[in-house]
Scaffold this motif. Structure first.
Motif, PDB file in Angstrom:
ATOM      1  N   ARG A 139      -8.046   7.152 -16.723  1.00 28.42           N
ATOM      2  CA  ARG A 139      -6.765   7.094 -16.627  1.00 28.42           C
ATOM      3  C   ARG A 139      -6.456   8.388 -15.958  1.00 28.42           C
ATOM      4  N   ARG A 140      -7.304   9.510 -16.128  1.00 28.57           N
ATOM      5  CA  ARG A 140      -6.896  10.950 -15.566  1.00 28.57           C
ATOM      6  C   ARG A 140      -7.451  11.101 -14.063  1.00 28.57           C
ATOM      7  N   THR A 141      -7.014   9.970 -13.181  1.00 35.16           N
ATOM      8  CA  THR A 141      -7.468   9.983 -11.945  1.00 35.16           C
ATOM      9  C   THR A 141      -7.194  11.345 -11.078  1.00 35.16           C
ATOM     10  N   ARG A 143      -9.007   4.443  -6.682  1.00 30.46           N
ATOM     11  CA  ARG A 143      -8.379   3.814  -7.786  1.00 30.46           C
ATOM     12  C   ARG A 143      -9.056   2.298  -7.622  1.00 30.46           C
TER      13      ARG A 143
END
Length: 558
Positions: A30-32, A111
């Motif tokens: 989630r910490r893209t 993503r």
């Protein structure tokens, strides 16, 4: 702190992406954006390091080789890293392509799967290590690192096409790795060393009874890198794999094929130069003929390709064939021109792979089918925008389509070697050196070999087939408006493409200093005595000199 970094500058392109990639594995998916920021900072730092190494290598002396001993063991007993003009050049191209591809991927492709940024950093680590290592075993290690990362990157985004191409890609590269190990093992068994500089010294002293086995090992090793370099007939995997990969991954992959070219250039001139005794010049003829056949195959494949992905894949094969044939000629001038061509074609291929994804957004199945139908049957079918009573004059071109069209034209000129951009300068210089091998005056006479004429014909012929293939594709994309939607482009997608093309323009305008650097690089490659002496004379540093676990020794010899 700055002094410490400068002392360990050579190892940073390996350590930095390894540390950043490993750290990002610990972060959640989630910490893209945080990962993208770390990836960008690391790649930008690698670009700065590459520029510093290039400036250090091009310091005004004929030969400047920086040697680093990571474990402080003198070569050939310990690991050695060496940075000369060629290594610095390859690092710079890798960093530029990496930064452009990363910026493009941030828009959407980051993503599409897991661990993209970690794999990206490991890929750069493998590439940088392959260009910096001075021994064959660590060349294999970095070769496997970049291949392992490329497996994940090729499958990034999933889909049946990527899975199918990925399985073929993995199988052929595992075969290449096996051949690599066999070839290195034979060379080690004969020479008793894996340090490339030390092996170069020992080859001339190999007994006549062992020389045939040594050459067999070198041939097997060469086949492994011919596979990676996209040489015929072992390049059937390349067009479908590059076409299936996501655009930013394909752009970085265009640099991966240059790893094979780099190793063949480095080892053929280092191990089988004038000091190799009866093995001097071993394999040059095979590289020449393989390159010529590869060049012709790429031209035919490009003409037969029906989609942009395969056109780009065959463009990579044409680039590889040109470089392999140039290495086979074994001349300083040809090698210098080939390095200029390598720089120009690699940047152009990177821009083209990124551009493909934007171009495909404006295409639909119906518009492609209609364009092909018109071309095949000579029909002038009406479309929804046609007016049967009058002809429209002066159709407005949206800014997005104008950018795509101009970029497509620039890539076409660069990849086919048409004037006035750097691709034309590279091919013109290459042909000049092939047909005028000794720089003779106009009133001098020299016998031009048949292979030189074949090279001339193939370079011109593949340029023509490239123009036909890309023009045909451009007409279908930009001149068949039925069902075409104007794509929405983001600055973060268009900027890396524009930047790569602007770099090609700068190379065109600054061709003289760039060619001077390439000629100096080629001269050093063809006279490897200073490289050998620098690597083998790099001394251990005493504990009193520094408390750092890694030591550095710089050698600059006129």
């Amino acid at each position: 702190m700055m002094g410490f970094l400068m002392d360990h500058l050579i190892v940073l392109p390996i350590v930095l992406p390894m540390a950043v990639g490993a750290f990002m594995l610990l972060l959640g998916e989630r910490r893209t954006w945080f990962k993208a920021s770390l990836n960008g900072l690391s790649t930008l730092a690698m670009l700065a390091i590459a520029i510093a190494l290039l400036r250090q290598a091009d310091n005004g002396v004929p030969v400047s080789v920086a040697v680093y001993l990571p474990a402080n063991w003198q070569a050939p007993f310990g690991i050695a890293l060496a940075a000369d003009r060629l290594s610095a050049l390859m690092l710079l191209i890798t960093s530029v392509l990496g930064l452009a591809s990363l910026m493009f991927s941030v828009a959407r492709w980051q993503r599409a799967g897991v661990h993209f940024h970690s794999l990206f950093q490991f890929q750069l680590m493998g590439l940088n290590g392959a260009f910096l290592t001075a021994d064959l075993f660590n060349l294999f290690v970095f070769f496997e690192v970049l291949l392992a990362a490329s497996y994940g990157l090729l499958l990034h985004g999933s889909g049946p096409d990527r899975v199918k191409a990925g399985l073929h890609y993995i199988a052929i590269n595992l075969t290449g790795s096996m051949l690599f190990l066999i070839g290195v093992s034979i060379i080690y068994g004969i020479t008793g060393s894996l340090n490339m500089a030390d092996v170069a010294l020992r080859i001339g002293q190999v007994a006549a009874t062992d020389r045939s086995l040594l050459e067999v090992g070198a041939a097997i090793l060469g086949v492994a890198f011919l596979i990676k370099g996209g040489a015929w007939p072992m390049n059937f995997w390349l067009p479908p794999s590059y076409a299936a990969a996501s655009p930013p991954v394909a752009a970085v992959f265009s640099m991966m094929t240059k790893v094979g070219i780099y190793v063949l250039l480095r080892l053929s001139l280092l191990l089988f130069g004038d000091n190799a005794g009866d093995s001097a010049g071993f394999g040059h003829d095979w590289l020449l003929y393989t390159g010529l056949v590869t060049l012709g195959f790429g031209g035919i494949g490009m003409l037969a390709a029906q989609n942009l992905g395969r056109v780009a894949g065959y463009s990579v094969i044409i680039s590889s064939g040109t470089l392999l044939a140039s290495i086979g000629f074994g001349r300083v001038g040809v090698t210098g021109s080939a390095l200029f061509y390598l720089l120009s074609s690699t940047l152009a291929l990177g821009a083209f792979f990124l551009l493909m994804e934007l171009v495909e957004r404006s295409r639909t199945f119906s518009s492609d089918l209609l364009a092909i139908t018109r071309e095949a049957f000579g029909l002038d079918l009406p479309t929804d925008n046609d007016d049967n009573d009058h002809t429209n004059v002066g159709v407005a071109i949206p800014a997005a389509m104008a950018f795509l069209g101009l970029s497509f034209i620039a890539c076409t000129l660069l990849l086919t070697g048409m004037p006035p951009l750097s691709g034309f300068i590279a091919k013109f210089s290459l042909l000049t050196d092939v047909l005028n091998p000794t720089g003779l005056t106009p009133d001098s006479s020299v016998e031009i070999t048949m292979t030189a004429w074949v090279m001339l014909a193939l370079l011109i012929g593949t340029g023509l087939t490239g123009v036909i293939a890309l023009t045909r594709t451009g007409i279908r994309v930009f001149w068949a408006p039925s069902g075409r939607a104007v794509p929405r482009l983001r600055v973060i997608e268009t900027f890396p493409i524009a930047a790569l093309l602007v770099l090609c323009v700068i190379i065109t305008l600054r061709a003289e200093p760039v060619m001077r650097y390439m000629d100096a690089t080629a001269a050093a490659l063809h006279a490897p005595d200073d490289y050998i002496r620098s690597v083998l004379s790099a001394r251990q540093l005493t504990e009193s000199a520094t408390q750092a676990p890694s030591k550095v020794t710089l050698e600059a010899r006129p």
